[in-house]
Design an enzyme around this catalytic site. Structure first.
Site, PDB file in Angstrom:
ATOM      1  N   ASN A  37       0.799  -1.217   0.000  1.00 15.11           N
ATOM      2  CA  ASN A  37       0.000   0.000   0.000  1.00 15.11           C
ATOM      3  C   ASN A  37       0.841   1.281   0.000  1.00 15.11           C
ATOM      4  O   ASN A  37       1.681   1.480   0.875  1.00 15.11           O
ATOM      5  CB  ASN A  37      -0.911  -0.003   1.233  1.00 15.11           C
ATOM      6  N   HIS A 122     -14.596  -4.336  10.748  1.00 15.09           N
ATOM      7  CA  HIS A 122     -14.231  -2.953  11.111  1.00 15.09           C
ATOM      8  C   HIS A 122     -15.512  -2.202  11.445  1.00 15.09           C
ATOM      9  O   HIS A 122     -16.389  -2.067  10.589  1.00 15.09           O
ATOM     10  CB  HIS A 122     -13.544  -2.274   9.931  1.00 15.09           C
ATOM     11  N   ARG A 147     -13.680  -4.850  15.390  1.00 21.42           N
ATOM     12  CA  ARG A 147     -12.630  -3.895  15.716  1.00 21.42           C
ATOM     13  C   ARG A 147     -13.315  -2.543  15.807  1.00 21.42           C
ATOM     14  O   ARG A 147     -13.969  -2.115  14.845  1.00 21.42           O
ATOM     15  CB  ARG A 147     -11.585  -3.877  14.599  1.00 21.42           C
ATOM     16  N   TYR A 159      -7.372   8.549  11.921  1.00 26.89           N
ATOM     17  CA  TYR A 159      -7.113   7.484  10.941  1.00 26.89           C
ATOM     18  C   TYR A 159      -7.899   6.240  11.319  1.00 26.89           C
ATOM     19  O   TYR A 159      -8.067   5.920  12.501  1.00 26.89           O
ATOM     20  CB  TYR A 159      -5.618   7.130  10.917  1.00 26.89           C
ATOM     21  N   ASP A 211      -7.183  -0.995  17.384  1.00 30.75           N
ATOM     22  CA  ASP A 211      -5.896  -0.743  16.730  1.00 30.75           C
ATOM     23  C   ASP A 211      -5.389   0.645  17.124  1.00 30.75           C
ATOM     24  O   ASP A 211      -6.066   1.645  16.863  1.00 30.75           O
ATOM     25  CB  ASP A 211      -6.109  -0.815  15.206  1.00 30.75           C
ATOM     26  N   HIS A 213      -2.440   1.877  16.163  1.00 29.68           N
ATOM     27  CA  HIS A 213      -1.653   2.404  15.034  1.00 29.68           C
ATOM     28  C   HIS A 213      -0.351   3.053  15.475  1.00 29.68           C
ATOM     29  O   HIS A 213      -0.010   4.155  15.015  1.00 29.68           O
ATOM     30  CB  HIS A 213      -2.481   3.401  14.217  1.00 29.68           C
ATOM     31  N   GLU A 237      -3.942  -3.693  19.377  1.00 26.07           N
ATOM     32  CA  GLU A 237      -3.026  -3.877  18.238  1.00 26.07           C
ATOM     33  C   GLU A 237      -2.098  -2.682  18.076  1.00 26.07           C
ATOM     34  O   GLU A 237      -2.515  -1.532  18.197  1.00 26.07           O
ATOM     35  CB  GLU A 237      -3.866  -4.057  16.982  1.00 26.07           C
ATOM     36  N   GLU A 263       1.696  -6.234  11.487  1.00 30.27           N
ATOM     37  CA  GLU A 263       1.266  -6.004  10.091  1.00 30.27           C
ATOM     38  C   GLU A 263       2.334  -5.236   9.322  1.00 30.27           C
ATOM     39  O   GLU A 263       2.366  -5.300   8.098  1.00 30.27           O
ATOM     40  CB  GLU A 263      -0.065  -5.278  10.034  1.00 30.27           C
ATOM     41  N   ARG A 284       0.688 -10.731  13.136  1.00 32.75           N
ATOM     42  CA  ARG A 284      -0.216 -10.177  12.136  1.00 32.75           C
ATOM     43  C   ARG A 284       0.324 -10.160  10.703  1.00 32.75           C
ATOM     44  O   ARG A 284      -0.407  -9.822   9.789  1.00 32.75           O
ATOM     45  CB  ARG A 284      -0.573  -8.727  12.521  1.00 32.75           C
ATOM     46  N   GLU A 340      -8.625 -10.851   9.863  1.00 30.19           N
ATOM     47  CA  GLU A 340      -9.233  -9.532   9.635  1.00 30.19           C
ATOM     48  C   GLU A 340     -10.056  -9.568   8.352  1.00 30.19           C
ATOM     49  O   GLU A 340      -9.637 -10.168   7.355  1.00 30.19           O
ATOM     50  CB  GLU A 340      -8.138  -8.466   9.519  1.00 30.19           C
ATOM     51  N   TRP A 403       3.177   6.901  13.197  1.00 29.56           N
ATOM     52  CA  TRP A 403       2.128   6.750  12.219  1.00 29.56           C
ATOM     53  C   TRP A 403       0.740   6.705  12.834  1.00 29.56           C
ATOM     54  O   TRP A 403      -0.186   7.303  12.270  1.00 29.56           O
ATOM     55  CB  TRP A 403       2.356   5.490  11.393  1.00 29.56           C
TER      56      TRP A 403
HETATM   57  C1  CS2 Z   1      -5.018  -1.181   9.790  1.00 31.41           C
HETATM   58  C2  CS2 Z   1      -4.912  -0.903   8.316  1.00 31.41           C
HETATM   59  O1  CS2 Z   1      -6.299  -3.035   9.166  1.00 31.41           O
HETATM   60  C3  CS2 Z   1      -5.525  -2.584  10.008  1.00 31.41           C
HETATM   61  O2  CS2 Z   1      -5.150  -3.178  11.036  1.00 31.41           O
HETATM   62  O3  CS2 Z   1      -3.804  -1.016  10.474  1.00 31.41           O
HETATM   63  O4  CS2 Z   1      -5.881   0.018   7.950  1.00 31.41           O
HETATM   64  C4  CS2 Z   1      -3.582  -0.395   7.877  1.00 31.41           C
HETATM   65  O5  CS2 Z   1      -3.393   0.881   8.421  1.00 31.41           O
HETATM   66  C5  CS2 Z   1      -3.521  -0.337   6.367  1.00 31.41           C
HETATM   67  O6  CS2 Z   1      -3.841  -1.614   5.881  1.00 31.41           O
HETATM   68  C6  CS2 Z   1      -2.141   0.092   5.926  1.00 31.41           C
HETATM   69  O7  CS2 Z   1      -1.995  -0.121   4.551  1.00 31.41           O
HETATM   70 MG    MG Z   2      -3.516  -2.392  12.063  1.00 35.62          MG
END
Ligand code: CS2
Ligand code: MG
Length: 403
Positions: A37, A122, A147, A159, A211, A213, A237, A263, A284, A340, A403
């Protein structure tokens, strides 16, 4: 099974995807997900310049040897671009091997460990009420796990939260990075109320995930993990930037809230200290960023020694190819945790075909030989690549933050 051709399909049905197709002389082909991404064309260049020419003439059945040719042979090892490129080749080769064997990929891995794969949805909202509405909607769709993310009072955007109710958020939402504002203090004072509200309305059995982040310091993460213990989350997370793995010792000392990370990891080496010191509970790294099945299954096996389970990343920037292969992996892997599920837009389903099913909050793996996902190359041409970037994050005083 000699490789006669290998090429990329870059398409953007709603968002950018990069798909690798490897064709053998017998006509059997496999596809892999090469989508990273916001860095899609970096992986395209890596594959087209340094990998694909080296595959022609090789025996597609020698997955392990090709993996090490691309990993050990690269000299410049690891990193998201390299490991996404290797992953795309690996997924395509496993797809070919399973097709040639006439069996669905999960059979080749070792058969079913479960009949269905639990997923989480989500559920986001600009405020707690809006988020609760989304939880209600998804519980009614059969999800056992959600989530939850909301806007934070006092800061304009957050975000991971959709701009409008019912929409899905798109991680890469502008051509160049947009700037979000962040306040840890306002977030920490707010988010425990979200979990309390979900428990109040939906009871104790619904799995709640959240999450962070990467935005907290270790002591802030320890405070949050401790404060939310009464809501017994399924996981918290990415609560800190995970390069500093020592941080997780501090969090672990203060809380029994399960921790998920990885992730943004792309190799087993990223996890070693965290697993050996039993500092996390879920790994993850998705198949498409962690070197494919060949490498991620080693991560899963190491994790299993410490009772750590898988919880693959599965946002919309991971293509149906990655998700399809992940469902086979999730069906097989003994230490499965959760998958997920951020459904792709309908337009994606016109370009990619797949045989997995979503039933009552779970995925059911398909029986098609291979990973069961394919791409319509003609249709893919109708959606040209368009640069898109993830946002960046600044504190209220302008500091460019994690981030
Ligand atoms: C997030 C995502 O799905 C998740 O856990 O962290 O939205 C992530 O930020 C994006 O997939 C990044 O490309
Ligand atoms: Mg994430």
């Amino acid at each position: 099974m000699i490789i006669s051709d290998a090429y990329l399909i870059v398409t953007s049905p709603g968002r950018n995807f990069v798909t690798l197709k490897i064709v053998t002389e017998s006509g059997v082909y496999g596809i892999g997900d090469a989508t990273l991404n916001g860095r899609e064309l970096a992986v395209v260049a890596y594959l087209e310049e340094h990998v694909l020419p080296t595959l022609i003439g090789r025996d597609a059945s020698r997955i392990e040897d090709i993996w090490h040719f691309l990993y050990r042979g690269a000299y410049w090892r690891r990193g998201p671009v390299t490991m996404s490129a290797i992953a795309a080749v690996d997924l395509a080769l496993w797809d070919i091997k399973a097709k040639a064997a006439g069996m669905p990929l999960y059979q080749l891995l070792g058969g079913k460990s479960r009949e269905r794969v639990m997923t989480y949805a989500h559920c986001t909202g600009k405020d707690i009420d809006a988020c609760l509405n989304e939880v209600d909607k998804h519980v009614k769709l059969g999800y056992r796990a959600v989530r939850v993310q909301t806007g934070v009072p006092g800061i304009p955007t957050t975000y991971g939260v959709t701009k409008k109710a019912g929409e899905r958020y798109e991680p890469a939402d502008s051509e160049l990075p947009s700037e979000n504002v962040w306040s840890t203090e306002k977030y920490l004072n707010h988010v425990p109320k979200l979990f309390a509200a979900v428990r109040e309305q939906f009871g104790e059995d619904l799995h709640i995930l959240h999450d962070v982040h990467h935005r907290l310091t270790p002591i802030e993460a320890a405070r949050l993990a401790k404060e939310v213990e009464p809501y017994h989350l399924f996981w918290l997370e990415d609560c800190v930037p995970a390069e500093n793995q020592e941080s997780f010792r501090l969090i672990r000392q203060h809380s029994t809230t399960p921790l998920a990370v990885g992730e943004v990891f792309n190799s087993i080496h990223d996890y070693r200290e965290l697993l050996e010191a039993q500092l996390i509970d879920y790994v993850r790294t998705p198949l498409s960023h962690g070197g494919g099945i060949t490498h991620v299954r080693r991560i899963a096996d190491l994790a299993s020694l410490y009772h750590v389970r898988t919880g693959f990343h599965g946002a919309t920037d991971l293509s149906p190819v990655c998700l399809g292969a992940a469902i086979h992996f999730d069906t097989w892997v003994p230490n499965f945790g959760i998958q997920e599920h951020m459904p792709h837009e309908a337009i994606v389903g016109t370009v990619f075909s797949y045989d997995y099913e979503f039933v009552d909050g779970h995925f059911i793996v398909g029986e098609t030989p291979g990973h069961g996902v394919d791409i319509d190359e003609q249709l893919a041409k109708q959606y040209p690549y368009k640069r898109a970037s993830l946002p960046v994050n600044r504190l209220e005083d302008g500091t460019l933050w994690h981030w």
